[in-house]
Design a protein around this motif. Structure first.
Motif, mmCIF file in Angstrom:
data_model
loop_
_atom_site.group_PDB
_atom_site.id
_atom_site.type_symbol
_atom_site.label_atom_id
_atom_site.label_comp_id
_atom_site.label_asym_id
_atom_site.label_seq_id
_atom_site.Cartn_x
_atom_site.Cartn_y
_atom_site.Cartn_z
ATOM 1 N N GLU A 146 1.153 -0.527 0.291
ATOM 2 C CA GLU A 146 0.209 0.466 0.272
ATOM 3 C C GLU A 146 0.966 0.899 -0.247
ATOM 4 O O GLU A 146 1.993 1.008 1.023
ATOM 5 N N SER A 147 -0.080 2.478 -0.780
ATOM 6 C CA SER A 147 1.199 3.468 0.028
ATOM 7 C C SER A 147 1.035 4.172 1.246
ATOM 8 O O SER A 147 0.242 3.570 1.851
ATOM 9 N N PRO A 148 1.808 5.251 1.653
ATOM 10 C CA PRO A 148 2.082 5.491 3.157
ATOM 11 C C PRO A 148 0.696 5.711 3.061
ATOM 12 O O PRO A 148 0.537 7.207 2.527
ATOM 13 N N VAL A 149 0.405 5.652 4.586
ATOM 14 C CA VAL A 149 -0.398 6.384 5.417
ATOM 15 C C VAL A 149 -0.748 7.037 6.161
ATOM 16 O O VAL A 149 0.236 6.231 8.246
ATOM 17 N N PHE A 150 -1.534 8.103 6.232
ATOM 18 C CA PHE A 150 -1.145 8.474 7.674
ATOM 19 C C PHE A 150 -2.657 8.052 8.875
ATOM 20 O O PHE A 150 -4.104 8.120 8.145
ATOM 21 N N ARG A 151 -2.203 7.669 9.927
ATOM 22 C CA ARG A 151 -3.813 7.336 10.716
ATOM 23 C C ARG A 151 -3.518 8.005 11.920
ATOM 24 O O ARG A 151 -2.703 7.864 12.724
ATOM 25 N N ALA A 152 -5.200 8.290 12.957
ATOM 26 C CA ALA A 152 -4.890 8.248 13.862
ATOM 27 C C ALA A 152 -6.142 7.814 14.723
ATOM 28 O O ALA A 152 -7.666 7.854 13.747
ATOM 29 N N GLN A 153 -6.701 7.559 15.554
ATOM 30 C CA GLN A 153 -7.708 6.875 16.291
ATOM 31 C C GLN A 153 -7.798 7.285 17.459
ATOM 32 O O GLN A 153 -6.638 6.674 18.216
ATOM 33 N N CYS A 154 -8.869 7.685 17.763
ATOM 34 C CA CYS A 154 -8.629 8.346 19.510
ATOM 35 C C CYS A 154 -9.833 7.226 20.484
ATOM 36 O O CYS A 154 -10.900 6.904 19.878
ATOM 37 N N GLU A 155 -8.950 6.700 21.287
ATOM 38 C CA GLU A 155 -9.284 5.650 22.701
ATOM 39 C C GLU A 155 -10.849 6.157 23.155
ATOM 40 O O GLU A 155 -11.086 4.891 23.537
ATOM 41 N N SER A 156 -11.116 7.431 23.447
ATOM 42 C CA SER A 156 -12.101 7.873 24.458
ATOM 43 C C SER A 156 -13.323 7.425 23.512
ATOM 44 O O SER A 156 -14.435 7.324 23.635
ATOM 45 N N CYS A 157 -13.354 8.803 22.294
ATOM 46 C CA CYS A 157 -14.304 8.733 21.407
ATOM 47 C C CYS A 157 -14.725 7.894 20.223
ATOM 48 O O CYS A 157 -15.288 7.835 19.635
ATOM 49 N N GLY A 158 -13.534 7.090 19.675
ATOM 50 C CA GLY A 158 -13.355 6.885 18.535
ATOM 51 C C GLY A 158 -13.685 7.158 17.271
ATOM 52 O O GLY A 158 -13.726 6.279 16.101
ATOM 53 N N ALA A 159 -12.904 9.098 17.413
ATOM 54 C CA ALA A 159 -13.255 9.186 15.718
ATOM 55 C C ALA A 159 -11.501 8.874 15.445
ATOM 56 O O ALA A 159 -10.659 8.471 15.891
ATOM 57 N N ARG A 160 -11.838 9.077 13.945
ATOM 58 C CA ARG A 160 -10.830 8.330 13.155
ATOM 59 C C ARG A 160 -9.923 9.320 12.130
ATOM 60 O O ARG A 160 -10.873 10.068 11.587
ATOM 61 N N LEU A 161 -8.542 10.036 11.789
ATOM 62 C CA LEU A 161 -8.134 10.654 10.834
ATOM 63 C C LEU A 161 -7.357 9.491 10.004
ATOM 64 O O LEU A 161 -6.753 9.323 10.826
ATOM 65 N N ILE A 162 -8.074 9.143 9.309
ATOM 66 C CA ILE A 162 -7.035 8.518 7.807
ATOM 67 C C ILE A 162 -6.983 8.924 6.886
ATOM 68 O O ILE A 162 -7.858 9.485 5.811
ATOM 69 N N GLY A 163 -6.273 9.778 5.809
ATOM 70 C CA GLY A 163 -5.398 9.753 4.523
ATOM 71 C C GLY A 163 -4.387 9.863 4.576
ATOM 72 O O GLY A 163 -3.222 8.557 4.678
ATOM 73 N N PRO A 164 -3.915 10.025 3.033
ATOM 74 C CA PRO A 164 -2.199 10.073 2.422
ATOM 75 C C PRO A 164 -1.294 10.833 3.570
ATOM 76 O O PRO A 164 -1.768 11.880 3.707
ATOM 77 N N VAL A 165 -0.390 10.558 3.623
ATOM 78 C CA VAL A 165 0.738 10.720 4.124
ATOM 79 C C VAL A 165 0.633 12.481 4.078
ATOM 80 O O VAL A 165 1.504 13.488 4.867
#
Length: 295
Positions: A200-219
């Motif tokens: 896969e292409s490099p991906v930026f990821r972040a997910q909150c352990e509290s509310c579950g919000a996620r941010l996923i996208g190209p680096v």
């Protein structure tokens, strides 16, 4: 003889089951109480409290006993008593804001609209849609280009291109908060990472352990809020924020990414404007840690 407000029991400072907490909002009178407190805070200062009798008059309830009962149900989670008056808690203020924004009550749909942009995969026109708070940009071939949530209040009287502009602003703000280590939804601490799976292409990821919000996208999303990149664009007479996010070459063009270390991940991203290129070095958390001189 005690006054109406003194006869209400003290606030419960312990945690409450979510079902019980939101169950307290089931009666319309309680929602009216929260609205009245919200209006009062907007007219004055949030720190100021309002007395029992004044609050009852604002709500328009003649029966003090009935009003006292419903106010009691809101105490602790959504309303707090301070000295001789009442005010919203943090949760109460958030509920009032959600009511005013239509987050839980408004359903708005906009007809698909072509944007002044093309899909970077197939060159078909980019098409924006808005439904149930979600702004999505794709093309006729369903290539995903961008998506973000926009509150109904911001979308109600706006055109779809205007909604897309708001979504882009919110996405940039969300990226900035995430890189600062805070969830863009609930402000809980959050950790980000760059994944570099071989297939896969490099991906930026972040997910909150509290509310579950996620941010996923190209680096390349990491560069949206980088001051050096913004200054690089300005030096060439261009405003980085005036572009649709998916139209930026360092977002859409995977050939601009060069993996220089696998573990921990580290890669270079080329940012080109006119005939000049600035190279940003991004680490495994998505932070820019170095720059290669423009060439």
């Amino acid at each position: 003889m005690t006054s109406n407000e003194d006869s209400i029991t003290s606030d419960d400072e312990s945690s409450t089951d979510p079902a019980d907490a939101f169950g307290a909002l089931s009666d319309p009178l309680r929602v009216d109480i929260l609205r009245a407190l919200g209006d009062y805070h907007h007219e004055t200062e949030f720190e100021k409290t309002i007395g029992f009798a004044d609050l009852r008059r604002r709500v328009g309830t003649e029966d003090p006993g009935r009003f006292r009962y419903h106010l009691t149900q809101l105490r602790g989670n959504f309303v707090e008593k301070v000295n001789d008056g009442y005010r919203l808690t943090f949760a109460g203020a958030k509920i009032v804001a959600a009511i005013l924004m239509g987050t839980y009550t408004h359903s708005i749909t906009k007809d698909p609209t072509e944007l002044d942009s093309d899909c970077f995969v197939c060159d078909d026109p980019a098409v924006a849609t808005y439904e149930n708070g979600n702004c999505v940009v794709s093309c006729a071939n369903d290539h995903p280009l961008f998506s973000w949530q926009v509150p109904p209040t911001a979308a109600a009287d706006a055109t779809l291109p205007e909604i897309v502009d708001v979504a882009g602003l919110l996405a940039r703000q969300g990226m900035e908060r995430t890189l600062d280590g805070y969830c863009p939804e609930c402000y809980h601490s959050i950790e980000s990472e760059v994944t570099t799976e071989p297939t896969e292409s490099p991906v930026f990821r972040a997910q909150c352990e509290s509310c579950g919000a996620r941010l996923i996208g190209p680096v390349g999303y990491c560069l949206l809020v980088d001051p050096r990149v913004a200054a690089f664009y300005r030096r060439h007479g261009r405003n980085l924020h005036e572009y649709y996010i998916w139209d930026l070459p360092f977002i859409q063009d995977e050939d601009r990414y060069t993996l220089i270390e696998e573990t921990p991940a580290r890669l270079e991203i080329d940012v080109s404007v006119a005939d000049e290129t600035l190279t940003a070095v991004v680490d495994e958390t998505g932070h820019v840690v170095d720059y290669r001189p423009a060439r």
